[in-house]
Design a protein around this motif. Structure first.
Motif, PDB file in Angstrom:
ATOM      1  N   LEU A  28       0.831  -1.200   0.000  1.00  0.00           N
ATOM      2  CA  LEU A  28       0.000   0.000   0.000  1.00  0.00           C
ATOM      3  C   LEU A  28       0.867   1.251   0.000  1.00  0.00           C
ATOM      4  CD1 LEU A  28      -2.757   1.382   0.199  1.00  0.00           C
ATOM      5  CD2 LEU A  28      -2.673   1.046   2.678  1.00  0.00           C
ATOM      6  N   ALA A  29       1.939   1.230   0.783  1.00  0.00           N
ATOM      7  CA  ALA A  29       2.844   2.369   0.822  1.00  0.00           C
ATOM      8  C   ALA A  29       3.497   2.596  -0.546  1.00  0.00           C
ATOM      9  CB  ALA A  29       3.916   2.151   1.888  1.00  0.00           C
ATOM     10  N   ALA A  30       3.828   1.506  -1.242  1.00  0.00           N
ATOM     11  CA  ALA A  30       4.446   1.637  -2.561  1.00  0.00           C
ATOM     12  C   ALA A  30       3.482   2.287  -3.550  1.00  0.00           C
ATOM     13  CB  ALA A  30       4.883   0.263  -3.067  1.00  0.00           C
ATOM     14  N   VAL A  31       2.214   1.900  -3.498  1.00  0.00           N
ATOM     15  CA  VAL A  31       1.211   2.502  -4.380  1.00  0.00           C
ATOM     16  C   VAL A  31       1.008   3.974  -4.022  1.00  0.00           C
ATOM     17  CG1 VAL A  31      -1.205   2.439  -5.103  1.00  0.00           C
ATOM     18  CG2 VAL A  31       0.049   0.302  -4.793  1.00  0.00           C
ATOM     19  N   PHE A  35       1.807   8.105  -6.148  1.00  0.00           N
ATOM     20  CA  PHE A  35       1.072   9.358  -6.232  1.00  0.00           C
ATOM     21  C   PHE A  35       1.830  10.490  -5.532  1.00  0.00           C
ATOM     22  CE2 PHE A  35      -2.280   6.145  -6.731  1.00  0.00           C
ATOM     23  CZ  PHE A  35      -2.853   6.592  -7.911  1.00  0.00           C
ATOM     24  N   ALA A  36       2.598  10.134  -4.496  1.00  0.00           N
ATOM     25  CA  ALA A  36       3.406  11.154  -3.822  1.00  0.00           C
ATOM     26  C   ALA A  36       4.448  11.719  -4.772  1.00  0.00           C
ATOM     27  CB  ALA A  36       4.075  10.555  -2.585  1.00  0.00           C
ATOM     28  N   ARG A  37       5.061  10.854  -5.577  1.00  0.00           N
ATOM     29  CA  ARG A  37       6.072  11.316  -6.532  1.00  0.00           C
ATOM     30  C   ARG A  37       5.436  12.174  -7.627  1.00  0.00           C
ATOM     31  NH1 ARG A  37       7.858   5.952  -5.569  1.00  0.00           N
ATOM     32  NH2 ARG A  37       6.840   5.207  -7.483  1.00  0.00           N
ATOM     33  N   ARG A  38       4.219  11.832  -8.021  1.00  0.00           N
ATOM     34  CA  ARG A  38       3.512  12.633  -9.018  1.00  0.00           C
ATOM     35  C   ARG A  38       3.031  13.956  -8.423  1.00  0.00           C
ATOM     36  NH1 ARG A  38      -1.199   9.322 -11.756  1.00  0.00           N
ATOM     37  NH2 ARG A  38      -1.297  11.262 -12.956  1.00  0.00           N
ATOM     38  N   SER A  47       0.138  15.027  -0.743  1.00  0.00           N
ATOM     39  CA  SER A  47       1.421  14.630  -0.182  1.00  0.00           C
ATOM     40  C   SER A  47       1.178  13.440   0.725  1.00  0.00           C
ATOM     41  CB  SER A  47       2.073  15.780   0.597  1.00  0.00           C
ATOM     42  OG  SER A  47       1.266  16.148   1.697  1.00  0.00           O
ATOM     43  N   VAL A  48       2.163  12.568   0.807  1.00  0.00           N
ATOM     44  CA  VAL A  48       1.990  11.302   1.522  1.00  0.00           C
ATOM     45  C   VAL A  48       3.039  11.168   2.615  1.00  0.00           C
ATOM     46  CG1 VAL A  48       1.909   8.788   1.335  1.00  0.00           C
ATOM     47  CG2 VAL A  48       1.031  10.210  -0.536  1.00  0.00           C
ATOM     48  N   GLU A  63      14.096  -2.290  15.993  1.00  0.00           N
ATOM     49  CA  GLU A  63      14.918  -2.384  14.775  1.00  0.00           C
ATOM     50  C   GLU A  63      14.043  -2.572  13.538  1.00  0.00           C
ATOM     51  OE1 GLU A  63      17.381  -3.165  18.241  1.00  0.00           O
ATOM     52  OE2 GLU A  63      15.463  -3.994  17.570  1.00  0.00           O
ATOM     53  N   ILE A  64      12.981  -3.367  13.675  1.00  0.00           N
ATOM     54  CA  ILE A  64      12.062  -3.579  12.553  1.00  0.00           C
ATOM     55  C   ILE A  64      11.392  -2.267  12.173  1.00  0.00           C
ATOM     56  CG2 ILE A  64       9.910  -4.722  11.866  1.00  0.00           C
ATOM     57  CD1 ILE A  64      10.789  -7.049  13.740  1.00  0.00           C
ATOM     58  N   ALA A  65      10.982  -1.486  13.177  1.00  0.00           N
ATOM     59  CA  ALA A  65      10.357  -0.193  12.916  1.00  0.00           C
ATOM     60  C   ALA A  65      11.319   0.752  12.208  1.00  0.00           C
ATOM     61  CB  ALA A  65       9.862   0.421  14.224  1.00  0.00           C
ATOM     62  N   GLU A  66      12.574   0.777  12.639  1.00  0.00           N
ATOM     63  CA  GLU A  66      13.573   1.649  12.017  1.00  0.00           C
ATOM     64  C   GLU A  66      13.826   1.234  10.566  1.00  0.00           C
ATOM     65  OE1 GLU A  66      14.986   4.314  12.990  1.00  0.00           O
ATOM     66  OE2 GLU A  66      14.608   4.404  15.159  1.00  0.00           O
ATOM     67  N   LYS A  67      13.918  -0.062  10.318  1.00  0.00           N
ATOM     68  CA  LYS A  67      14.152  -0.547   8.955  1.00  0.00           C
ATOM     69  C   LYS A  67      12.967  -0.210   8.054  1.00  0.00           C
ATOM     70  CE  LYS A  67      15.185  -4.711   6.271  1.00  0.00           C
ATOM     71  NZ  LYS A  67      15.420  -6.190   6.319  1.00  0.00           N
ATOM     72  N   THR A  68      11.770  -0.375   8.577  1.00  0.00           N
ATOM     73  CA  THR A  68      10.574  -0.052   7.801  1.00  0.00           C
ATOM     74  C   THR A  68      10.533   1.433   7.471  1.00  0.00           C
ATOM     75  OG1 THR A  68       9.324  -1.860   8.825  1.00  0.00           O
ATOM     76  CG2 THR A  68       8.056  -0.087   7.812  1.00  0.00           C
ATOM     77  N   ALA A  69      10.854   2.273   8.441  1.00  0.00           N
ATOM     78  CA  ALA A  69      10.858   3.715   8.220  1.00  0.00           C
ATOM     79  C   ALA A  69      11.869   4.092   7.147  1.00  0.00           C
ATOM     80  CB  ALA A  69      11.152   4.448   9.524  1.00  0.00           C
ATOM     81  N   ALA A  70      13.022   3.440   7.150  1.00  0.00           N
ATOM     82  CA  ALA A  70      14.041   3.724   6.137  1.00  0.00           C
ATOM     83  C   ALA A  70      13.551   3.337   4.747  1.00  0.00           C
ATOM     84  CB  ALA A  70      15.329   2.978   6.476  1.00  0.00           C
ATOM     85  N   THR A  71      12.878   2.193   4.655  1.00  0.00           N
ATOM     86  CA  THR A  71      12.332   1.755   3.368  1.00  0.00           C
ATOM     87  C   THR A  71      11.299   2.744   2.847  1.00  0.00           C
ATOM     88  OG1 THR A  71      12.688  -0.579   3.918  1.00  0.00           O
ATOM     89  CG2 THR A  71      11.087  -0.096   2.180  1.00  0.00           C
ATOM     90  N   LEU A  72      10.437   3.223   3.732  1.00  0.00           N
ATOM     91  CA  LEU A  72       9.415   4.190   3.335  1.00  0.00           C
ATOM     92  C   LEU A  72      10.051   5.489   2.850  1.00  0.00           C
ATOM     93  CD1 LEU A  72       6.902   3.634   6.286  1.00  0.00           C
ATOM     94  CD2 LEU A  72       6.621   2.872   3.927  1.00  0.00           C
ATOM     95  N   GLY A  73      11.117   5.901   3.506  1.00  0.00           N
ATOM     96  CA  GLY A  73      11.828   7.096   3.065  1.00  0.00           C
ATOM     97  C   GLY A  73      12.426   6.917   1.679  1.00  0.00           C
ATOM     98  N   GLN A  74      12.956   5.718   1.409  1.00  0.00           N
ATOM     99  CA  GLN A  74      13.514   5.437   0.088  1.00  0.00           C
ATOM    100  C   GLN A  74      12.449   5.442  -0.999  1.00  0.00           C
ATOM    101  OE1 GLN A  74      15.468   1.701   0.739  1.00  0.00           O
ATOM    102  NE2 GLN A  74      16.986   2.581   2.146  1.00  0.00           N
ATOM    103  N   LEU A  75      11.195   5.152  -0.616  1.00  0.00           N
ATOM    104  CA  LEU A  75      10.095   5.192  -1.581  1.00  0.00           C
ATOM    105  C   LEU A  75       9.683   6.627  -1.908  1.00  0.00           C
ATOM    106  CD1 LEU A  75       7.784   2.321  -0.238  1.00  0.00           C
ATOM    107  CD2 LEU A  75       9.007   2.352  -2.425  1.00  0.00           C
ATOM    108  N   GLY A  76      10.184   7.590  -1.135  1.00  0.00           N
ATOM    109  CA  GLY A  76       9.844   8.980  -1.376  1.00  0.00           C
ATOM    110  C   GLY A  76       8.739   9.509  -0.495  1.00  0.00           C
TER     111      GLY A  76
END
Length: 345
Positions: A28-31, A35-38, A47-48, A63-76
């Motif tokens: 869901l975050a990837a989808v 739209f955030a990038r657009r 904005s997302v 640690e799982i929360a930190e890794k997830t947050a980093a992934t979300l940041g990389q998605l923009g």
């Protein structure tokens, strides 16, 4: 799906994705990130942001929360918040307590970021599991109606997708989701339903069981919404309040259809601070209307007592007979809902 959800919400300018790092919420975050990038949805600016809730229920959850947050940041996605919650030990069970703590954290984050919508990653499989659990517990229409596609700021745009679809989205996007081990832990009824019961039903009854259960939920949501509206109207007409007590005229209450009467009784209990009563407790409270045996009190969850006050007792207290009581109804009075007094400390 996501576009439809945001359109239904009136195209909010800021959207918040709740992400655990699992395949459903990560897909869901990837989808949403697309739209955030657009920068817009159907021409409406958007904005997302995202929030990761750490329930602290498993080793390494931070640690799982930190890794997830980093992934979300990389998605923009930005900003990405991490919220740590304490899951209180209550009588509602660990899953319900975790959900309550999570939703409180999500609502607080949405307030902080001025987000109009909180996106949740529940899928059609989650909906089917919810219906099966409701059936097993002997729950009523509202429970069997499952999760709503939207409620307040909470939106579930993936309720039409299977869990396999979210795994495919993660694979296509090159994302490595975290798989919560509790989802396969047989100690939890939901996990047994997911891993054992639903696959067995698909095997024995043929494919499409999950879709049929989700369709049942959608139909029952319409029924539940209608009954809820009728009951809310009836409760508004019948309720009589004095201090912290609420009473309902006995004659009028008996005249309601049973499906509405039980809901009105539950609403009266909630209005004085109670919790949703079980069917057995509702039956016990409703039985007071038959004037057989005890006049109460019947204890309802959340510290509420309900009892029948006869017309003679009502008049003795200085009250008046309800306007809808005919002459031959001299035995009629009202049901009174009173919060139990807490012992002073």
């Amino acid at each position: 799906m996501l576009q439809d959800a945001l359109a239904g919400a009136g195209y909010p300018e800021r959207v918040l994705v709740a992400c655990s790092g699992g395949p459903d919420s990560l897909a869901l975050a990837a989808v949403a990130a697309y739209f955030a990038r657009r920068g817009h949805v159907d021409g409406h600016p958007v904005s997302v942001g995202a929030v990761v809730v750490d329930h602290q229920l498993q080793h390494g959850s931070a640690e799982i929360a930190e890794k997830t947050a980093a992934t979300l940041g990389q998605l923009g996605i930005a900003p990405v918040l991490i919220r740590t919650v304490d899951v209180a030990a209550t009588g509602m069970g660990p899953e319900a307590a975790a959900r309550e703590a999570r939703h409180a954290a999500l609502e607080a984050a949405a307030d902080e970021l001025d987000a109009g919508v909180i996106l949740l990653g529940h899928t059609l499989d989650d909906q089917a599991e919810q219906v099966l659990l409701g059936l097993a517990r002997g729950s009523g229409t509202r429970s069997l109606a499952g999760m709503r596609p939207d409620r307040g700021r909470l939106f579930r745009p993936f309720l039409g997708l299977r869990r396999a679809d979210t795994l495919e989205i993660c694979d296509v996007e090159g994302l490595e989701p975290w798989h919560d081990p509790s989802n396969a832990d047989p100690a939890f009824a939901r996990s047994r339903t997911r891993v054992e019961v639903l696959p067995m039903l698909e095997e024995k009854l043929g494919p499409g069981v999950a879709e049929s259960l989700a369709r049942t939920a959608a139909i029952l949501q319409l029924d539940a919404d209608y009954l809820e509206a009728v009951a809310e109207d009836a409760f508004g007409r019948l309720r009589q309040q004095s201090g912290d007590e609420i009473s309902l005229p006995e004659t009028s209450l008996r005249g309601l259809a049973p499906a509405v009467r039980f809901r009105v009784i539950a609403k009266a209990a909630a209005a004085v601070g109670g919790q949703q009563p079980s069917y057995q407790r509702l039956l016990a409270a409703e039985a007071l209307l038959r004037r057989q045996g005890s006049a109460g009190p019947v204890q309802l969850p959340g510290g509420v007592n309900v009892y029948r006050l006869s017309l003679a007792e009502l008049l003795a207290e200085g009250g008046s007979a309800p306007a809808d009581v005919p002459r031959e109804g001299a035995r009629c009075g009202k049901l009174v809902f009173r919060p139990q007094k807490r012992p002073q400390t």
